[in-house]
Design a protein around this motif. Structure first.
Motif, PDB file in Angstrom:
ATOM      1  N   ALA A 121      46.869  47.612  43.029  1.00  0.00           N
ATOM      2  CA  ALA A 121      46.085  48.825  43.281  1.00  0.00           C
ATOM      3  C   ALA A 121      44.831  48.885  42.407  1.00  0.00           C
ATOM      4  O   ALA A 121      43.863  49.565  42.750  1.00  0.00           O
ATOM      5  N   ASP A 122      44.836  48.172  41.301  1.00  0.00           N
ATOM      6  CA  ASP A 122      43.709  48.202  40.357  1.00  0.00           C
ATOM      7  C   ASP A 122      42.728  47.043  40.545  1.00  0.00           C
ATOM      8  O   ASP A 122      41.775  46.910  39.773  1.00  0.00           O
ATOM      9  N   LEU A 123      42.958  46.217  41.532  1.00  0.00           N
ATOM     10  CA  LEU A 123      42.160  44.996  41.698  1.00  0.00           C
ATOM     11  C   LEU A 123      40.650  45.254  41.766  1.00  0.00           C
ATOM     12  O   LEU A 123      39.893  44.577  41.057  1.00  0.00           O
ATOM     13  N   PRO A 124      40.151  46.196  42.554  1.00  0.00           N
ATOM     14  CA  PRO A 124      38.688  46.399  42.580  1.00  0.00           C
ATOM     15  C   PRO A 124      38.109  46.785  41.217  1.00  0.00           C
ATOM     16  O   PRO A 124      37.060  46.260  40.811  1.00  0.00           O
ATOM     17  N   ARG A 125      38.779  47.654  40.483  1.00  0.00           N
ATOM     18  CA  ARG A 125      38.290  48.059  39.166  1.00  0.00           C
ATOM     19  C   ARG A 125      38.354  46.896  38.184  1.00  0.00           C
ATOM     20  O   ARG A 125      37.433  46.670  37.393  1.00  0.00           O
ATOM     21  N   ILE A 126      39.455  46.143  38.236  1.00  0.00           N
ATOM     22  CA  ILE A 126      39.612  44.989  37.339  1.00  0.00           C
ATOM     23  C   ILE A 126      38.513  43.966  37.597  1.00  0.00           C
ATOM     24  O   ILE A 126      37.895  43.438  36.661  1.00  0.00           O
ATOM     25  N   ALA A 167      43.128  42.917  27.818  1.00  0.00           N
ATOM     26  CA  ALA A 167      42.967  44.317  27.424  1.00  0.00           C
ATOM     27  C   ALA A 167      42.525  45.211  28.588  1.00  0.00           C
ATOM     28  O   ALA A 167      42.582  46.435  28.480  1.00  0.00           O
ATOM     29  N   ILE A 168      42.132  44.617  29.694  1.00  0.00           N
ATOM     30  CA  ILE A 168      41.735  45.412  30.861  1.00  0.00           C
ATOM     31  C   ILE A 168      42.984  46.056  31.441  1.00  0.00           C
ATOM     32  O   ILE A 168      43.971  45.367  31.740  1.00  0.00           O
ATOM     33  N   ASP A 169      42.952  47.375  31.592  1.00  0.00           N
ATOM     34  CA  ASP A 169      44.096  48.104  32.138  1.00  0.00           C
ATOM     35  C   ASP A 169      44.413  47.574  33.538  1.00  0.00           C
ATOM     36  O   ASP A 169      43.534  47.510  34.396  1.00  0.00           O
ATOM     37  N   GLY A 170      45.639  47.172  33.745  1.00  0.00           N
ATOM     38  CA  GLY A 170      46.074  46.641  35.032  1.00  0.00           C
ATOM     39  C   GLY A 170      46.247  45.139  35.037  1.00  0.00           C
ATOM     40  O   GLY A 170      46.867  44.586  35.948  1.00  0.00           O
ATOM     41  N   VAL A 171      45.674  44.448  34.045  1.00  0.00           N
ATOM     42  CA  VAL A 171      45.903  43.007  33.933  1.00  0.00           C
ATOM     43  C   VAL A 171      47.271  42.834  33.290  1.00  0.00           C
ATOM     44  O   VAL A 171      47.527  43.336  32.200  1.00  0.00           O
ATOM     45  N   GLU A 172      48.152  42.154  33.991  1.00  0.00           N
ATOM     46  CA  GLU A 172      49.529  42.024  33.521  1.00  0.00           C
ATOM     47  C   GLU A 172      49.783  40.730  32.762  1.00  0.00           C
ATOM     48  O   GLU A 172      50.587  40.696  31.834  1.00  0.00           O
ATOM     49  N   ARG A 173      49.097  39.652  33.163  1.00  0.00           N
ATOM     50  CA  ARG A 173      49.399  38.357  32.550  1.00  0.00           C
ATOM     51  C   ARG A 173      48.262  37.396  32.828  1.00  0.00           C
ATOM     52  O   ARG A 173      47.626  37.452  33.863  1.00  0.00           O
ATOM     53  N   THR A 174      48.009  36.490  31.885  1.00  0.00           N
ATOM     54  CA  THR A 174      47.065  35.392  32.117  1.00  0.00           C
ATOM     55  C   THR A 174      47.732  34.079  31.727  1.00  0.00           C
ATOM     56  O   THR A 174      48.630  34.049  30.884  1.00  0.00           O
ATOM     57  N   GLU A 175      47.294  33.042  32.352  1.00  0.00           N
ATOM     58  CA  GLU A 175      47.716  31.687  31.988  1.00  0.00           C
ATOM     59  C   GLU A 175      46.459  30.834  31.994  1.00  0.00           C
ATOM     60  O   GLU A 175      45.715  30.825  32.973  1.00  0.00           O
ATOM     61  N   THR A 176      46.202  30.144  30.889  1.00  0.00           N
ATOM     62  CA  THR A 176      44.939  29.437  30.705  1.00  0.00           C
ATOM     63  C   THR A 176      45.126  27.930  30.784  1.00  0.00           C
ATOM     64  O   THR A 176      46.045  27.377  30.201  1.00  0.00           O
ATOM     65  N   SER A 177      44.212  27.296  31.516  1.00  0.00           N
ATOM     66  CA  SER A 177      44.152  25.837  31.583  1.00  0.00           C
ATOM     67  C   SER A 177      42.744  25.402  31.221  1.00  0.00           C
ATOM     68  O   SER A 177      41.768  26.056  31.606  1.00  0.00           O
ATOM     69  N   ALA A 208      35.561  44.532  38.811  1.00  0.00           N
ATOM     70  CA  ALA A 208      34.310  45.087  38.285  1.00  0.00           C
ATOM     71  C   ALA A 208      34.234  44.914  36.767  1.00  0.00           C
ATOM     72  O   ALA A 208      33.168  44.599  36.220  1.00  0.00           O
ATOM     73  N   GLU A 209      35.353  45.116  36.074  1.00  0.00           N
ATOM     74  CA  GLU A 209      35.356  44.948  34.616  1.00  0.00           C
ATOM     75  C   GLU A 209      35.199  43.480  34.224  1.00  0.00           C
ATOM     76  O   GLU A 209      34.524  43.167  33.234  1.00  0.00           O
ATOM     77  N   LEU A 210      35.795  42.574  34.977  1.00  0.00           N
ATOM     78  CA  LEU A 210      35.625  41.143  34.706  1.00  0.00           C
ATOM     79  C   LEU A 210      34.162  40.740  34.842  1.00  0.00           C
ATOM     80  O   LEU A 210      33.661  39.908  34.090  1.00  0.00           O
ATOM     81  N   GLN A 211      33.489  41.342  35.799  1.00  0.00           N
ATOM     82  CA  GLN A 211      32.081  41.021  36.029  1.00  0.00           C
ATOM     83  C   GLN A 211      31.215  41.400  34.827  1.00  0.00           C
ATOM     84  O   GLN A 211      30.149  40.833  34.631  1.00  0.00           O
ATOM     85  N   GLU A 212      31.680  42.301  33.991  1.00  0.00           N
ATOM     86  CA  GLU A 212      30.935  42.725  32.805  1.00  0.00           C
ATOM     87  C   GLU A 212      31.121  41.783  31.618  1.00  0.00           C
ATOM     88  O   GLU A 212      30.448  41.926  30.603  1.00  0.00           O
ATOM     89  N   ILE A 213      32.030  40.826  31.723  1.00  0.00           N
ATOM     90  CA  ILE A 213      32.264  39.854  30.648  1.00  0.00           C
ATOM     91  C   ILE A 213      31.346  38.661  30.899  1.00  0.00           C
ATOM     92  O   ILE A 213      31.517  37.935  31.885  1.00  0.00           O
ATOM     93  N   PRO A 214      30.338  38.442  30.059  1.00  0.00           N
ATOM     94  CA  PRO A 214      29.346  37.396  30.324  1.00  0.00           C
ATOM     95  C   PRO A 214      29.935  35.991  30.452  1.00  0.00           C
ATOM     96  O   PRO A 214      29.401  35.161  31.186  1.00  0.00           O
ATOM     97  N   GLU A 215      31.017  35.729  29.757  1.00  0.00           N
ATOM     98  CA  GLU A 215      31.607  34.383  29.786  1.00  0.00           C
ATOM     99  C   GLU A 215      32.367  34.090  31.080  1.00  0.00           C
ATOM    100  O   GLU A 215      32.748  32.949  31.329  1.00  0.00           O
ATOM    101  N   VAL A 216      32.605  35.102  31.902  1.00  0.00           N
ATOM    102  CA  VAL A 216      33.233  34.884  33.208  1.00  0.00           C
ATOM    103  C   VAL A 216      32.137  34.373  34.134  1.00  0.00           C
ATOM    104  O   VAL A 216      31.208  35.090  34.473  1.00  0.00           O
ATOM    105  N   VAL A 217      32.233  33.106  34.520  1.00  0.00           N
ATOM    106  CA  VAL A 217      31.190  32.495  35.337  1.00  0.00           C
ATOM    107  C   VAL A 217      31.552  32.442  36.819  1.00  0.00           C
ATOM    108  O   VAL A 217      30.678  32.227  37.661  1.00  0.00           O
ATOM    109  N   GLN A 218      32.828  32.679  37.124  1.00  0.00           N
ATOM    110  CA  GLN A 218      33.268  32.625  38.518  1.00  0.00           C
ATOM    111  C   GLN A 218      34.633  33.275  38.630  1.00  0.00           C
ATOM    112  O   GLN A 218      35.427  33.217  37.686  1.00  0.00           O
ATOM    113  N   CYS A 219      34.905  33.899  39.769  1.00  0.00           N
ATOM    114  CA  CYS A 219      36.207  34.532  39.977  1.00  0.00           C
ATOM    115  C   CYS A 219      36.531  34.505  41.466  1.00  0.00           C
ATOM    116  O   CYS A 219      35.686  34.856  42.295  1.00  0.00           O
TER     117      CYS A 219
END
Length: 157
Positions: A77-82, A125-135, A84-95
């Motif tokens: 349910a939070d995907l659109p807001r999440i 720290a973004i509200d609604g992000v439950e888990r990340t896994e990094t490669s 939008a918040e990811l887009q504000e992180i300069p190091e995010v180059v693609q999603c």
């Protein structure tokens, strides 16, 4: 998007071979008038054939030596807001939004491992992000390409 005809496919192939070609050079190469090439290019652009015209640059050349892919799970349910918040992180180059167990595939550029850790913490720290896994991306073995698709389309496949 309308179907691409033979002239469109030849124009796209010429652009794929030389992405810096001018309209005049394309017209000469394809035996078309400059106005025809310009009109075709405008039609292709309006129909969404072209992706970003932003020039691709190496994050490493800008001091971001680490290329990482984060698999991110979120509350749906939070995907659109999440996003939008990811887009504000300069190091995010693609999603990319994904189907299956991972909701988002996020590509980030980091200066070093501590910076990557910090970026991951900001995403978590973004509200609604439950888990990340990094490669870590160890290197690009096949870059983004469309020429094989153009060749298949020109053959009628």
């Amino acid at each position: 998007m309308s179907a691409l005809d033979h002239v469109d496919l030849e124009l796209l192939n010429a652009l794929a071979e030389d992405h810096r070609a001018t309209v005049v050079a394309l017209a000469e190469r394809l035996g078309l008038s400059r106005n025809t090439v310009q009109a075709r290019m405008a039609k292709l652009e309006r129909s969404g054939v072209f992706l970003s015209f932003e020039r691709a640059m190496s994050p490493a050349a800008l001091g971001y030596a680490i290329d990482a892919i984060l698999h991110v799970q979120v509350r749906q349910a939070d995907l659109p807001r999440i996003t939008a918040e990811l887009q504000e992180i300069p190091e995010v180059v693609q999603c990319h939004g994904m189907s299956g167990p991972v909701d988002l595939l996020v590509r980030v550029a980091a200066r070093d491992t501590q910076h990557l850790f910090d970026i991951d913490a900001r995403i978590l720290a973004i509200d609604g992000v439950e888990r990340t896994e990094t490669s870590l991306a160890m290197g690009e073995v096949i870059g983004y390409r469309v020429r094989p698709l153009l060749a298949a389309a020109r053959r009628g496949n």
